[in-house]
Design a protein around this motif. Structure first.
Motif, PDB file in Angstrom:
ATOM      1  N   ASN A 348       0.850  -1.194   0.000  1.00  0.00           N
ATOM      2  CA  ASN A 348       0.000   0.000   0.000  1.00  0.00           C
ATOM      3  C   ASN A 348       0.890   1.250   0.000  1.00  0.00           C
ATOM      4  OD1 ASN A 348      -1.819   2.060   0.417  1.00  0.00           O
ATOM      5  ND2 ASN A 348      -2.894   1.064   2.105  1.00  0.00           N
ATOM      6  N   PRO A 349       1.260   1.771  -1.186  1.00  0.00           N
ATOM      7  CA  PRO A 349       2.144   2.939  -1.261  1.00  0.00           C
ATOM      8  C   PRO A 349       1.606   4.161  -0.525  1.00  0.00           C
ATOM      9  CG  PRO A 349       1.947   1.891  -3.406  1.00  0.00           C
ATOM     10  CD  PRO A 349       0.934   1.242  -2.517  1.00  0.00           C
ATOM     11  N   LYS A 350       0.286   4.314  -0.467  1.00  0.00           N
ATOM     12  CA  LYS A 350      -0.283   5.456   0.256  1.00  0.00           C
ATOM     13  C   LYS A 350       0.018   5.357   1.746  1.00  0.00           C
ATOM     14  CE  LYS A 350      -4.049   6.628  -2.921  1.00  0.00           C
ATOM     15  NZ  LYS A 350      -5.517   6.815  -3.061  1.00  0.00           N
ATOM     16  N   LEU A 351      -0.084   4.160   2.290  1.00  0.00           N
ATOM     17  CA  LEU A 351       0.245   3.950   3.697  1.00  0.00           C
ATOM     18  C   LEU A 351       1.734   4.194   3.932  1.00  0.00           C
ATOM     19  CD1 LEU A 351      -0.543   2.970   6.554  1.00  0.00           C
ATOM     20  CD2 LEU A 351      -0.031   0.639   5.762  1.00  0.00           C
ATOM     21  N   TYR A 352       2.567   3.696   3.035  1.00  0.00           N
ATOM     22  CA  TYR A 352       4.018   3.898   3.118  1.00  0.00           C
ATOM     23  C   TYR A 352       4.337   5.390   3.141  1.00  0.00           C
ATOM     24  CZ  TYR A 352       8.979   3.093   1.807  1.00  0.00           C
ATOM     25  OH  TYR A 352      10.347   3.055   1.769  1.00  0.00           O
ATOM     26  N   ALA A 353       3.762   6.154   2.193  1.00  0.00           N
ATOM     27  CA  ALA A 353       4.009   7.588   2.104  1.00  0.00           C
ATOM     28  C   ALA A 353       3.542   8.307   3.371  1.00  0.00           C
ATOM     29  CB  ALA A 353       3.309   8.160   0.875  1.00  0.00           C
ATOM     30  N   GLU A 354       2.354   7.954   3.857  1.00  0.00           N
ATOM     31  CA  GLU A 354       1.800   8.625   5.030  1.00  0.00           C
ATOM     32  C   GLU A 354       2.612   8.330   6.283  1.00  0.00           C
ATOM     33  OE1 GLU A 354      -0.725  11.044   7.295  1.00  0.00           O
ATOM     34  OE2 GLU A 354      -0.227  10.914   5.163  1.00  0.00           O
ATOM     35  N   ASN A 355       3.111   7.106   6.432  1.00  0.00           N
ATOM     36  CA  ASN A 355       3.905   6.769   7.613  1.00  0.00           C
ATOM     37  C   ASN A 355       5.255   7.493   7.606  1.00  0.00           C
ATOM     38  OD1 ASN A 355       1.907   5.145   8.616  1.00  0.00           O
ATOM     39  ND2 ASN A 355       2.818   3.222   7.928  1.00  0.00           N
ATOM     40  N   VAL A 356       5.859   7.639   6.422  1.00  0.00           N
ATOM     41  CA  VAL A 356       7.108   8.403   6.330  1.00  0.00           C
ATOM     42  C   VAL A 356       6.847   9.875   6.641  1.00  0.00           C
ATOM     43  CG1 VAL A 356       8.943   9.176   4.777  1.00  0.00           C
ATOM     44  CG2 VAL A 356       8.173   6.804   4.700  1.00  0.00           C
ATOM     45  N   ARG A 357       5.735  10.379   6.147  1.00  0.00           N
ATOM     46  CA  ARG A 357       5.366  11.768   6.424  1.00  0.00           C
ATOM     47  C   ARG A 357       5.177  12.000   7.921  1.00  0.00           C
ATOM     48  NH1 ARG A 357      -0.479  14.150   5.952  1.00  0.00           N
ATOM     49  NH2 ARG A 357      -0.111  16.392   6.131  1.00  0.00           N
ATOM     50  N   ARG A 358       4.473  11.094   8.591  1.00  0.00           N
ATOM     51  CA  ARG A 358       4.249  11.237  10.030  1.00  0.00           C
ATOM     52  C   ARG A 358       5.565  11.155  10.805  1.00  0.00           C
ATOM     53  NH1 ARG A 358      -0.908  11.087  11.773  1.00  0.00           N
ATOM     54  NH2 ARG A 358      -2.510  10.585  10.221  1.00  0.00           N
ATOM     55  N   LEU A 359       6.460  10.296  10.354  1.00  0.00           N
ATOM     56  CA  LEU A 359       7.775  10.207  10.997  1.00  0.00           C
ATOM     57  C   LEU A 359       8.533  11.525  10.862  1.00  0.00           C
ATOM     58  CD1 LEU A 359      10.141   8.565  12.260  1.00  0.00           C
ATOM     59  CD2 LEU A 359      10.811   7.997   9.911  1.00  0.00           C
ATOM     60  N   MET A 360       8.534  12.102   9.675  1.00  0.00           N
ATOM     61  CA  MET A 360       9.239  13.362   9.448  1.00  0.00           C
ATOM     62  C   MET A 360       8.601  14.493  10.244  1.00  0.00           C
ATOM     63  SD  MET A 360      10.012  13.029   5.336  1.00  0.00           S
ATOM     64  CE  MET A 360      10.847  14.621   5.226  1.00  0.00           C
ATOM     65  N   ALA A 361       7.278  14.487  10.348  1.00  0.00           N
ATOM     66  CA  ALA A 361       6.583  15.514  11.127  1.00  0.00           C
ATOM     67  C   ALA A 361       6.975  15.424  12.597  1.00  0.00           C
ATOM     68  CB  ALA A 361       5.074  15.375  10.958  1.00  0.00           C
ATOM     69  N   ARG A 362       7.032  14.202  13.120  1.00  0.00           N
ATOM     70  CA  ARG A 362       7.369  14.014  14.532  1.00  0.00           C
ATOM     71  C   ARG A 362       8.833  14.370  14.819  1.00  0.00           C
ATOM     72  NH1 ARG A 362       6.382   9.013  14.811  1.00  0.00           N
ATOM     73  NH2 ARG A 362       8.508   8.187  14.860  1.00  0.00           N
ATOM     74  N   GLU A 363       9.733  13.845  14.005  1.00  0.00           N
ATOM     75  CA  GLU A 363      11.157  14.064  14.254  1.00  0.00           C
ATOM     76  C   GLU A 363      11.590  15.495  13.951  1.00  0.00           C
ATOM     77  OE1 GLU A 363      13.230  11.887  15.623  1.00  0.00           O
ATOM     78  OE2 GLU A 363      11.599  10.437  15.804  1.00  0.00           O
ATOM     79  N   GLY A 364      10.948  16.131  12.985  1.00  0.00           N
ATOM     80  CA  GLY A 364      11.317  17.487  12.610  1.00  0.00           C
ATOM     81  C   GLY A 364      10.476  18.555  13.256  1.00  0.00           C
ATOM     82  N   ASN A 365       9.559  18.152  14.136  1.00  0.00           N
ATOM     83  CA  ASN A 365       8.661  19.101  14.802  1.00  0.00           C
ATOM     84  C   ASN A 365       7.903  19.936  13.768  1.00  0.00           C
ATOM     85  OD1 ASN A 365       7.434  20.265  17.047  1.00  0.00           O
ATOM     86  ND2 ASN A 365       8.969  21.878  17.211  1.00  0.00           N
ATOM     87  N   LEU A 366       7.385  19.268  12.750  1.00  0.00           N
ATOM     88  CA  LEU A 366       6.627  19.927  11.698  1.00  0.00           C
ATOM     89  C   LEU A 366       5.131  19.695  11.928  1.00  0.00           C
ATOM     90  CD1 LEU A 366       8.764  18.777   8.628  1.00  0.00           C
ATOM     91  CD2 LEU A 366       8.867  20.988   9.794  1.00  0.00           C
ATOM     92  N   ILE A 367       4.328  20.649  11.503  1.00  0.00           N
ATOM     93  CA  ILE A 367       2.882  20.562  11.658  1.00  0.00           C
ATOM     94  C   ILE A 367       2.296  19.932  10.400  1.00  0.00           C
ATOM     95  CG2 ILE A 367       0.748  21.849  12.052  1.00  0.00           C
ATOM     96  CD1 ILE A 367       2.539  24.094  13.238  1.00  0.00           C
ATOM     97  N   MET A 368       1.492  18.919  10.565  1.00  0.00           N
ATOM     98  CA  MET A 368       0.875  18.263   9.416  1.00  0.00           C
ATOM     99  C   MET A 368      -0.322  19.066   8.937  1.00  0.00           C
ATOM    100  SD  MET A 368       1.158  14.235  10.501  1.00  0.00           S
ATOM    101  CE  MET A 368       0.666  13.693   8.865  1.00  0.00           C
ATOM    102  N   SER A 369      -0.376  19.296   7.629  1.00  0.00           N
ATOM    103  CA  SER A 369      -1.470  20.062   7.030  1.00  0.00           C
ATOM    104  C   SER A 369      -2.036  19.266   5.868  1.00  0.00           C
ATOM    105  CB  SER A 369      -0.964  21.416   6.533  1.00  0.00           C
ATOM    106  OG  SER A 369      -1.978  22.097   5.819  1.00  0.00           O
ATOM    107  N   ASP A 370      -3.342  19.364   5.651  1.00  0.00           N
ATOM    108  CA  ASP A 370      -3.990  18.619   4.585  1.00  0.00           C
ATOM    109  C   ASP A 370      -4.181  19.432   3.311  1.00  0.00           C
ATOM    110  OD1 ASP A 370      -4.216  16.330   6.130  1.00  0.00           O
ATOM    111  OD2 ASP A 370      -6.144  16.941   6.975  1.00  0.00           O
ATOM    112  N   ILE A 371      -3.792  20.709   3.323  1.00  0.00           N
ATOM    113  CA  ILE A 371      -3.968  21.515   2.122  1.00  0.00           C
ATOM    114  C   ILE A 371      -2.858  21.193   1.131  1.00  0.00           C
ATOM    115  CG2 ILE A 371      -5.127  23.344   3.397  1.00  0.00           C
ATOM    116  CD1 ILE A 371      -2.608  24.973   3.278  1.00  0.00           C
ATOM    117  N   GLY A 372      -3.124  21.444  -0.147  1.00  0.00           N
ATOM    118  CA  GLY A 372      -2.150  21.093  -1.171  1.00  0.00           C
ATOM    119  C   GLY A 372      -1.939  22.198  -2.174  1.00  0.00           C
ATOM    120  N   LEU A 373      -1.500  21.815  -3.377  1.00  0.00           N
ATOM    121  CA  LEU A 373      -1.138  22.792  -4.396  1.00  0.00           C
ATOM    122  C   LEU A 373      -2.328  23.615  -4.857  1.00  0.00           C
ATOM    123  CD1 LEU A 373       0.975  23.986  -6.269  1.00  0.00           C
ATOM    124  CD2 LEU A 373       0.603  22.083  -7.829  1.00  0.00           C
TER     125      LEU A 373
END
Length: 388
Positions: A348-373
């Motif tokens: 499930n590439p979508k799950l893979y992408a989302e889990n990497v995103r959540r990891l980067m948000a947590r480790e980098g102290n970034l705020i997750m946003s659902d808005i896009g281009l």
């Protein structure tokens, strides 16, 4: 690049990514040292949202430096004085030096590609597969001159932190652990958040990977040849060939090739597809995760006092001028360990992408946003209407 390269022409035409190429230029009608004209409304017209409402709704794209929204905020006289001094001293010096660096690298690329026929496959054209001294020269000189260009632009120091002490930035070298030499596994792709076109120069100086670029980049003066030597994957919106694999297919092929042949360039992707102000992380596109290979997450931040290097709600020309007029610029880099997908994530590439995103948000102290281009374009248009 899914993100792409932008040429080094309107910005210092550094290589740039897909997002901002998609955004289109923002018209800039106001003098650099003047504050924006007051916003007037017509009582008979449809009411427009004020700037506070827009900034709350589109927080991922809001500029919060001293220049404010679109780089047009009202400046105190001290800042105007500093900007004026930098415009007549620092700006022309940096422009000349940056141009010399780009021209020098172009000439080196030209010399290394003399009498060579570029690789042409799937409507792509590049020199990334050349070997021997030519490839080594382009690789090492490219890294050195990219770092030199960052220095010229005021990025004198780059603070790099490795979350895994066993991981260094040289993916092709061997690590010596407990007296035994083990080969450090190469990532399928480098995954990075996207803040500025400066991101490209940093990654070129660090690992010199390939990017995804618009096909028009390959035709730009100077930058076109450099992008071919990088091995960029060019985006063609409407391919004439029925055999064209598409960007995801080409990226996947490049990832598999880099895993099998360590002389081949790695892929570097910005899965958000556009830039943010550096405090947020947007939903990831799945193209980088279709190969099922491990990825290396990298988080870039740009600490600033006056001008933020983030490229949002500001015209390209104004961004470059203000960036070059800032006496010191900073980059901090956090490299996370290789992320190995589980079987569920591989399926499930979508799950893979989302889990990497959540990891980067947590480790980098970034705020997750659902808005896009699409939302970014709406915000750009809205603030432009308010300020013009």
């Amino acid at each position: 690049m899914d993100s792409e390269l932008n040429g080094l022409s309107s910005e210092p035409h550094s290589l740039h990514c897909d997002s901002n190429l998609e955004d289109g230029p923002i018209k800039d009608d106001l003098p650099l040292l003047h504050s924006s004209k007051p916003i007037t409304t017509d009582d008979t017209s449809t009411p427009q949202p004020d700037i506070e409402e827009l900034e709350k709704k589109y927080a991922a794209y809001v500029r919060r430096d001293v220049y404010g929204t679109m780089g047009r905020g009202k400046l105190p006289w001290t800042q105007k004085l500093l900007l004026g001094i930098a415009l007549i001293t620092l700006f022309p010096l940096r422009m000349v030096l940056a141009t010399l660096v780009v021209v020098l690298y172009y000439l080196i690329c030209r010399a290394c590609t003399l009498f060579l026929v570029p690789n042409r496959e799937d409507e792509q054209e590049d020199y990334a597969h050349m070997g021997g001294w030519r490839r080594r020269t382009i690789y090492w000189v490219g890294r050195v001159l990219s770092r030199s260009l960052l220095f010229v632009l005021g990025f004198y120091w780059i603070t790099e932190t490795y979350r895994n002490p066993d991981l260094d930035s040289k993916f092709n070298d061997e690590l010596d652990e407990n007296g035994e030499s083990e080969e450090c596994e190469r990532p399928g792709a480098i995954i990075s958040n996207h803040v500025s076109h400066i991101d490209i120069l940093y990654h070129m100086s660090s690992s010199f990977p390939s990017f995804v670029a618009k096909r028009s980049v390959s035709k730009l003066p100077l930058v076109g040849l450099i992008s071919k030597c990088l091995g960029c994957v060019y985006v063609e919106r409407e391919s004439k060939s029925s055999e064209f694999k598409g960007v995801s297919g080409l990226v996947n092929d490049r990832i598999q090739e880099s895993l099998q042949d360590k002389s081949a360039p790695m892929m570097m992707l910005f899965p958000e597809g556009t830039t943010t102000n550096g405090d947020y992380i947007l939903p990831f596109k799945t193209g980088a995760f279709l190969s099922k290979a491990p990825v290396l997450p990298v988080i870039l931040r740009y600490p600033y006092r006056r001008f933020s290097p983030a490229w949002d709600t500001i015209s390209g020309v104004r961004h470059v001028i203000l960036l070059l007029c800032q006496f010191v610029n900073n980059i901090t880099v956090l490299r996370l360990p290789l992320y190995y997908p589980s079987q569920e994530e591989k399926d499930n590439p979508k799950l893979y992408a989302e889990n990497v995103r959540r990891l980067m948000a947590r480790e980098g102290n970034l705020i997750m946003s659902d808005i896009g281009l699409a939302e970014k374009r709406v915000y750009h248009a809205a603030v432009h209407d308010l300020f013009t």
